[in-house]
Design an enzyme around this catalytic site. Structure first.
Site, PDB file in Angstrom:
ATOM      1  N   PRO A   2       0.926  -1.022  -0.122  1.00  0.00           N
ATOM      2  CA  PRO A   2       0.103  -0.008  -0.084  1.00  0.00           C
ATOM      3  C   PRO A   2       0.857   1.262   0.170  1.00  0.00           C
ATOM      4  O   PRO A   2       1.904   1.387   0.733  1.00  0.00           O
ATOM      5  CB  PRO A   2      -1.034  -0.287   1.340  1.00  0.00           C
ATOM      6  N   GLU A   3       0.537   2.264  -0.914  1.00  0.00           N
ATOM      7  CA  GLU A   3       1.275   3.640  -0.764  1.00  0.00           C
ATOM      8  C   GLU A   3       0.388   4.574  -0.351  1.00  0.00           C
ATOM      9  O   GLU A   3      -0.632   4.103   0.232  1.00  0.00           O
ATOM     10  CB  GLU A   3       1.694   3.730  -2.176  1.00  0.00           C
TER      11      GLU A   3
END
Length: 286
Positions: A2-3
């Site tokens: 996840p960014e």
């Protein structure tokens, strides 16, 4: 992994679901998830009676702001939080359970088991690892063009790995670097010092737009990302270049190709993202 947009979405979702709840009991089923303190039982005991005041984000990290402590959590590759009733069956790969006084539970699941949690007294978490060296927040007011330019303009490093370095700018992972560079018309292998002021302005604006647009639709569910309610993000349907190798560019129709830059898979349109300016500069230097 996840960014920034995905972590921001998880943050917002959990704020809606668990803010104001008080922890009655904590159960750690996989000790290596807990990085601080070393004593797992101490981690469990210190959290008892703590109320969740808010959940914030620093880069790709979640910050659970409690009555007396801050829990810093990184989801890594596959980490997920979900809210359940205590009577709900325990799913596979559930490693940490936070039971609240209202008989609901926050459960942390992680198939890959790479996620981490650190517990600090309030006020100490920003001065110690893992948060102490993080760079500019691209969605904060402090992410001005001047601050951005000062961080990267004179670096001889290729622009893509520089943007991926969390000590300069936080939260921008592989997907959003590729998308931002495409939107700005900049080749990922250009040296940061070769970028003109206009190009830097375009890149600064592209980073903000790309991340903001992704946050608006809940991030990108490229592999297995879901938010705290089990919902997927939708930004993957708006991607211009990432994951579109061998397809036609939406702008010019040229075939997008994939290569490796700085050890990361990288998507490039050779027409929209030329290397021309850097090559001319190198000839002049000779």
């Amino acid at each position: 992994m996840p960014e920034l947009p995905e972590v921001e979405t998880v943050k917002r979702t959990l704020n809606n679901l668990i803010t104001g709840k008080t922890i009655a009991q904590v159960q750690v089923r996989l000790p290596r998830i807990i990085q601080k303190p070393d004593d797992i039982q101490l981690f469990e005991v210190l959290l008892q009676g703590q109320t969740i005041e808010s959940i914030e984000r620093r880069g790709k990290f979640l910050r659970f702001i409690l009555t007396d402590y801050v829990m810093v959590s990184h989801l890594r590759m596959e980490g997920r939080y979900g809210v359940y009733d205590t009577s709900d069956p325990l799913e596979l790969h559930t490693h940490v359970l936070f039971r609240f006084t209202d008989d609901s539970e926050l459960r942390y699941k992680d198939v890959r088991q790479f996620g981490t949690m650190h517990l600090f007294p309030r006020g100490e978490e920003l001065t110690q690892p893992p948060l102490h060296k993080l760079g500019l927040e691209p969605l904060d007011e402090g992410f001005t063009f001047e601050a951005f330019r000062d961080r990267i303009a004179h670096r001889s490093t290729k622009i893509k790995p520089l943007l991926l370095n969390q000590e300069y700018i936080v939260g921008i992972g592989n997907i959003y670097v590729d998308e931002s560079l495409f939107l700005a018309g900049i080749h990922p292998e250009r040296e940061a010092s070769s970028l003109s002021k206009k190009e830097l302005m375009l890149l600064h604006a592209a980073i903000i737009k790309t991340l903001a647009d992704s946050v608006e639709v809940g991030g990108s569910s490229i592999k297995s990302y879901v938010n705290g309610q089990g919902e997927i993000g939708m930004f993957q349907h708006q991607l211009n270049i990432y994951g579109r190798q061998s397809q036609a560019c939406n702008k010019c129709g040229t075939e997008i190709y994939k290569t490796v830059v700085g050890g990361r898979g990288t998507h490039i349109c050779p027409v929209c993202q030329p290397l021309k300016r850097q090559r001319i500069r190198k000839k002049l230097e000779k």
